[in-house]
Write a protein that holds these residues in place. Structure first.
Motif, PDB file in Angstrom:
ATOM      1  N   ILE A  61     -31.761 -78.168  74.419  1.00  0.00           N
ATOM      2  CA  ILE A  61     -31.146 -78.913  73.285  1.00  0.00           C
ATOM      3  C   ILE A  61     -32.272 -79.165  72.388  1.00  0.00           C
ATOM      4  CG2 ILE A  61     -30.645 -81.097  72.635  1.00  0.00           C
ATOM      5  CD1 ILE A  61     -29.020 -81.374  75.418  1.00  0.00           C
ATOM      6  N   PHE A  62     -33.600 -79.267  72.922  1.00  0.00           N
ATOM      7  CA  PHE A  62     -34.679 -79.503  71.834  1.00  0.00           C
ATOM      8  C   PHE A  62     -35.073 -78.100  71.271  1.00  0.00           C
ATOM      9  CE2 PHE A  62     -39.318 -79.399  71.088  1.00  0.00           C
ATOM     10  CZ  PHE A  62     -39.635 -80.570  70.562  1.00  0.00           C
ATOM     11  N   LEU A  63     -35.249 -77.279  71.875  1.00  0.00           N
ATOM     12  CA  LEU A  63     -35.358 -75.966  71.108  1.00  0.00           C
ATOM     13  C   LEU A  63     -34.295 -75.624  70.367  1.00  0.00           C
ATOM     14  CD1 LEU A  63     -36.761 -73.798  74.202  1.00  0.00           C
ATOM     15  CD2 LEU A  63     -38.491 -75.058  72.228  1.00  0.00           C
ATOM     16  N   LEU A  64     -33.043 -75.686  70.592  1.00  0.00           N
ATOM     17  CA  LEU A  64     -31.730 -75.318  69.598  1.00  0.00           C
ATOM     18  C   LEU A  64     -31.870 -76.058  68.405  1.00  0.00           C
ATOM     19  CD1 LEU A  64     -29.385 -73.869  69.255  1.00  0.00           C
ATOM     20  CD2 LEU A  64     -27.968 -75.354  70.704  1.00  0.00           C
ATOM     21  N   ALA A  65     -32.194 -77.393  68.794  1.00  0.00           N
ATOM     22  CA  ALA A  65     -32.289 -78.338  67.405  1.00  0.00           C
ATOM     23  C   ALA A  65     -33.212 -77.715  66.406  1.00  0.00           C
ATOM     24  CB  ALA A  65     -32.591 -79.799  67.900  1.00  0.00           C
ATOM     25  N   GLN A  66     -34.514 -77.409  67.079  1.00  0.00           N
ATOM     26  CA  GLN A  66     -35.402 -77.014  66.248  1.00  0.00           C
ATOM     27  C   GLN A  66     -35.260 -75.604  65.450  1.00  0.00           C
ATOM     28  OE1 GLN A  66     -39.397 -76.820  68.122  1.00  0.00           O
ATOM     29  NE2 GLN A  66     -39.770 -79.224  67.721  1.00  0.00           N
ATOM     30  N   LEU A  67     -34.378 -74.878  66.337  1.00  0.00           N
ATOM     31  CA  LEU A  67     -34.060 -73.661  65.932  1.00  0.00           C
ATOM     32  C   LEU A  67     -33.016 -73.882  64.568  1.00  0.00           C
ATOM     33  CD1 LEU A  67     -32.881 -70.684  68.120  1.00  0.00           C
ATOM     34  CD2 LEU A  67     -31.979 -71.142  65.811  1.00  0.00           C
ATOM     35  N   VAL A  68     -32.244 -74.697  64.581  1.00  0.00           N
ATOM     36  CA  VAL A  68     -31.263 -74.899  63.483  1.00  0.00           C
ATOM     37  C   VAL A  68     -32.076 -75.482  62.321  1.00  0.00           C
ATOM     38  CG1 VAL A  68     -29.267 -76.246  62.815  1.00  0.00           C
ATOM     39  CG2 VAL A  68     -29.182 -75.403  65.115  1.00  0.00           C
ATOM     40  N   PHE A  69     -32.873 -76.655  62.559  1.00  0.00           N
ATOM     41  CA  PHE A  69     -33.781 -76.942  61.372  1.00  0.00           C
ATOM     42  C   PHE A  69     -34.710 -75.973  60.925  1.00  0.00           C
ATOM     43  CE2 PHE A  69     -37.680 -78.785  59.911  1.00  0.00           C
ATOM     44  CZ  PHE A  69     -37.261 -79.676  58.790  1.00  0.00           C
ATOM     45  N   MET A  70     -35.429 -75.158  61.689  1.00  0.00           N
ATOM     46  CA  MET A  70     -36.042 -74.259  61.018  1.00  0.00           C
ATOM     47  C   MET A  70     -35.304 -73.115  60.291  1.00  0.00           C
ATOM     48  SD  MET A  70     -38.956 -74.294  64.082  1.00  0.00           S
ATOM     49  CE  MET A  70     -40.044 -72.797  63.544  1.00  0.00           C
ATOM     50  N   ARG A  71     -34.069 -72.637  60.863  1.00  0.00           N
ATOM     51  CA  ARG A  71     -33.301 -71.806  60.014  1.00  0.00           C
ATOM     52  C   ARG A  71     -32.857 -72.297  58.784  1.00  0.00           C
ATOM     53  NH1 ARG A  71     -30.866 -68.896  57.408  1.00  0.00           N
ATOM     54  NH2 ARG A  71     -29.381 -67.215  58.153  1.00  0.00           N
ATOM     55  N   HIS A  72     -32.584 -73.536  58.691  1.00  0.00           N
ATOM     56  CA  HIS A  72     -32.278 -74.099  57.395  1.00  0.00           C
ATOM     57  C   HIS A  72     -33.264 -74.366  56.403  1.00  0.00           C
ATOM     58  CE1 HIS A  72     -29.345 -76.701  55.239  1.00  0.00           C
ATOM     59  NE2 HIS A  72     -30.429 -77.302  54.692  1.00  0.00           N
ATOM     60  N   ALA A  73     -34.585 -74.523  56.959  1.00  0.00           N
ATOM     61  CA  ALA A  73     -35.646 -74.652  56.096  1.00  0.00           C
ATOM     62  C   ALA A  73     -36.138 -73.452  55.504  1.00  0.00           C
ATOM     63  CB  ALA A  73     -36.832 -75.670  56.915  1.00  0.00           C
ATOM     64  N   SER A  74     -36.100 -72.420  56.282  1.00  0.00           N
ATOM     65  CA  SER A  74     -36.785 -71.366  55.921  1.00  0.00           C
ATOM     66  C   SER A  74     -36.139 -69.876  55.652  1.00  0.00           C
ATOM     67  CB  SER A  74     -37.954 -71.025  57.064  1.00  0.00           C
ATOM     68  OG  SER A  74     -37.340 -70.434  58.311  1.00  0.00           O
ATOM     69  N   GLY A  75     -35.000 -70.074  56.207  1.00  0.00           N
ATOM     70  CA  GLY A  75     -33.948 -69.056  56.052  1.00  0.00           C
ATOM     71  C   GLY A  75     -34.178 -67.933  57.380  1.00  0.00           C
ATOM     72  N   GLN A  76     -34.896 -68.291  58.090  1.00  0.00           N
ATOM     73  CA  GLN A  76     -35.155 -67.391  59.261  1.00  0.00           C
ATOM     74  C   GLN A  76     -35.112 -68.060  60.765  1.00  0.00           C
ATOM     75  OE1 GLN A  76     -39.058 -65.902  58.503  1.00  0.00           O
ATOM     76  NE2 GLN A  76     -38.364 -64.575  57.112  1.00  0.00           N
ATOM     77  N   ALA A  77     -34.272 -67.404  61.594  1.00  0.00           N
ATOM     78  CA  ALA A  77     -34.335 -67.929  62.984  1.00  0.00           C
ATOM     79  C   ALA A  77     -35.672 -67.479  63.741  1.00  0.00           C
ATOM     80  CB  ALA A  77     -33.128 -67.242  63.761  1.00  0.00           C
ATOM     81  N   PRO A  78     -36.436 -68.755  64.342  1.00  0.00           N
ATOM     82  CA  PRO A  78     -37.612 -68.430  64.886  1.00  0.00           C
ATOM     83  C   PRO A  78     -37.311 -67.925  66.192  1.00  0.00           C
ATOM     84  CG  PRO A  78     -36.841 -70.643  65.224  1.00  0.00           C
ATOM     85  CD  PRO A  78     -36.024 -70.073  64.031  1.00  0.00           C
ATOM     86  N   THR A  79     -37.869 -66.543  66.403  1.00  0.00           N
ATOM     87  CA  THR A  79     -37.469 -65.690  67.561  1.00  0.00           C
ATOM     88  C   THR A  79     -37.930 -66.618  68.952  1.00  0.00           C
ATOM     89  OG1 THR A  79     -38.041 -63.683  66.189  1.00  0.00           O
ATOM     90  CG2 THR A  79     -37.943 -63.530  68.615  1.00  0.00           C
ATOM     91  N   ALA A  80     -39.029 -67.300  68.845  1.00  0.00           N
ATOM     92  CA  ALA A  80     -39.455 -67.771  70.205  1.00  0.00           C
ATOM     93  C   ALA A  80     -38.320 -68.795  70.902  1.00  0.00           C
ATOM     94  CB  ALA A  80     -40.808 -68.660  70.138  1.00  0.00           C
ATOM     95  N   ARG A  81     -37.688 -69.523  69.777  1.00  0.00           N
ATOM     96  CA  ARG A  81     -36.904 -70.349  70.173  1.00  0.00           C
ATOM     97  C   ARG A  81     -35.666 -69.915  70.555  1.00  0.00           C
ATOM     98  NH1 ARG A  81     -40.815 -72.538  67.540  1.00  0.00           N
ATOM     99  NH2 ARG A  81     -41.355 -74.570  67.783  1.00  0.00           N
ATOM    100  N   VAL A  82     -35.079 -68.684  70.116  1.00  0.00           N
ATOM    101  CA  VAL A  82     -33.941 -68.399  70.481  1.00  0.00           C
ATOM    102  C   VAL A  82     -34.011 -67.572  72.109  1.00  0.00           C
ATOM    103  CG1 VAL A  82     -32.628 -66.225  70.129  1.00  0.00           C
ATOM    104  CG2 VAL A  82     -33.467 -67.487  67.929  1.00  0.00           C
ATOM    105  N   ALA A  83     -35.416 -66.940  72.082  1.00  0.00           N
ATOM    106  CA  ALA A  83     -35.708 -66.382  73.408  1.00  0.00           C
ATOM    107  C   ALA A  83     -35.816 -67.669  74.582  1.00  0.00           C
ATOM    108  CB  ALA A  83     -36.609 -65.544  73.359  1.00  0.00           C
ATOM    109  N   GLY A  84     -36.427 -68.548  73.931  1.00  0.00           N
ATOM    110  CA  GLY A  84     -36.469 -69.649  74.871  1.00  0.00           C
ATOM    111  C   GLY A  84     -35.256 -70.450  75.479  1.00  0.00           C
ATOM    112  N   CYS A  85     -34.173 -70.476  74.598  1.00  0.00           N
ATOM    113  CA  CYS A  85     -32.878 -71.131  74.853  1.00  0.00           C
ATOM    114  C   CYS A  85     -32.273 -70.039  75.755  1.00  0.00           C
ATOM    115  CB  CYS A  85     -32.121 -71.155  73.608  1.00  0.00           C
ATOM    116  SG  CYS A  85     -32.691 -72.636  72.669  1.00  0.00           S
ATOM    117  N   LEU A  86     -32.090 -68.916  75.673  1.00  0.00           N
ATOM    118  CA  LEU A  86     -31.673 -67.769  76.448  1.00  0.00           C
ATOM    119  C   LEU A  86     -32.079 -67.908  77.683  1.00  0.00           C
ATOM    120  CD1 LEU A  86     -31.098 -64.880  74.103  1.00  0.00           C
ATOM    121  CD2 LEU A  86     -29.609 -66.194  74.944  1.00  0.00           C
TER     122      LEU A  86
END
Length: 396
Positions: free
Chosen positions: A326-351
């Motif tokens: 949940i923590f990583l996914l929340a940051q992923l959504v925020f960073m995707r909204h802020a920068s337009g890019q999904a942070p790979t490390a957080r995607v990999a971490g959730c998986l």
């Protein structure tokens, strides 16, 4: 009391005041009570109850923060209202662990559920009534007038929940939370009375972001208290020491993921945005999700320290791996909204967390916490390698 004199001029910036920090400290206790409630009711219903209570407490906090963002906190009426809201928050927080206990309607005076609702509604209605008066003549007055109608409407659900038990109370309060969040996300609209907040919030982004970062530290500090208290009450053995070390590593990794990467992405986005209101709103809900994740992580860590060799229940596994996810996914959504890019490390971490939750199910709680903390540490390392520290920061 009314008039623009209580409203901070738009061009005037300010730091977070000691009174605002004092107000936030009540929520250290609230978060500890949420963790205590979850560990005492470690099943599906307990998780659902804690989620509802967390969302309610966080709503009380962030709506007060947003309102005080426009006010001049150096003015005495504003200070007195914040102190009153602080006491109401304390009443609400003291009742968290017993909010779903049932007493007959005729004994409501000693009912913790009633006290929780009284504290919660005192915050919501008291704050909104004050703002409705203070903002008369201001173009944002319509927002608070609309919000007062919404808060009064949802209060019916909270009060109704006091008089029922078990699943009925959970369902009614869940509806109250859903309507509450739906209203604030929509901007508290009413027929023929659209809230000006939905189009021009006139926020002070830097101040809000600073409040967010300080609250995150408060939530993280409660995790340190939880794991410290848990270790203080168990024998000093290899397994308990290993569980403590893993929990500490996970906590430090949470701190690193927030301040080293996510916060910087948010600051850069706000600095480059003429109207930062939408991004700050996303940051607000990101913080709520991260706090939910932190509460789950704290309880999972406490269980691993107390029973390192025990086989974790399904609910415990959900907390140990679900909290970091949940923590990583929340940051992923925020960073995707802020920068337009999904942070790979957080995607990999959730998986990785999802897969490892299944693979480690035959093992004990100690292994589960070590693996979950290792994933958080790996994300923190990836952040370090991807974006070396280059400048001091000040908030997401």
């Amino acid at each position: 009391m009314g008039g623009p004199s209580l409203i901070r001029p738009r061009e005037v910036a300010r730091a977070v005041t000691p009174l605002e920090l004092l107000f936030d400290l009540v929520y250290v206790f609230a978060i500890s009570q949420l963790s205590a409630n979850l560990i005492a009711h470690l099943d599906d219903r307990g998780i659902a109850q804690t989620l509802i209570l967390t969302l309610a407490a966080m709503y009380a906090w962030f709506m007060t923060v947003w309102t005080s963002n426009w006010l001049d906190v150096e003015r005495r009426p504003v200070q007195l209202v914040l102190l009153g809201l602080m006491f109401a928050s304390l009443l609400m927080s003291t009742s968290i662990t017993s909010a779903f206990d049932y007493k007959p309607p005729w004994s409501w005076i000693g009912d913790r559920a009633a006290l929780f609702v009284i504290g919660y509604l005192a915050i919501q209605l008291g704050r909104t009534i004050f703002a409705e008066v203070a903002f008369r003549g201001h173009r944002l007055h319509g927002h608070f007038a609309n919000a007062l109608v919404w808060e009064a409407g949802t209060s019916v659900f909270w009060i109704a929940g006091i008089f029922v038990d078990g699943g009925a109370r959970l369902a009614i309060w869940a509806l109250a939370v859903a309507v509450t969040y739906g209203g604030v996300i929509a901007g508290h609209p009413l027929p023929n009375r659209r809230s000006p907040f939905s189009t021009d919030s006139q926020i002070y982004a830097a101040h809000l972001l600073e409040r967010f970062r300080l609250f995150f530290l408060i939530a993280l500090g409660e995790t340190v208290l939880t794991i410290g208290n848990a270790f203080a009450n168990v024998p000093v053995e290899t397994e308990t020491l290993a569980a403590l070390a893993a929990a500490f590593l996970g906590t430090v990794s949470l701190w690193w993921c927030y301040f080293h990467r996510a916060e910087r992405v948010g600051i850069d986005a706000v600095d480059g945005d003429g109207d930062a209101s939408r991004l700050v709103a996303v940051g607000n809900y990101t913080l709520i999700a991260m706090v939910i994740g932190i509460v789950a992580i704290a309880v999972g860590d406490e269980l691993a320290i107390a029973y390192p060799g025990g086989s974790p229940s399904t609910a415990a596994v959900a907390l140990i791996f679900g909290g970091p996810a949940i923590f990583l996914l929340a940051q992923l959504v925020f960073m995707r909204h802020a920068s337009g890019q999904a942070p790979t490390a957080r995607v990999a971490g959730c998986l990785a967390l999802a897969v490892l939750a299944l693979l480690t199910s035959p093992f004990d709680a100690l292994v589960a916490v070590i693996v979950a903390s290792a994933v958080l540490f790996a994300v923190a390392v990836a952040d370090t390698l991807a974006e070396p520290a280059s400048r001091p920061t000040s908030s997401p």
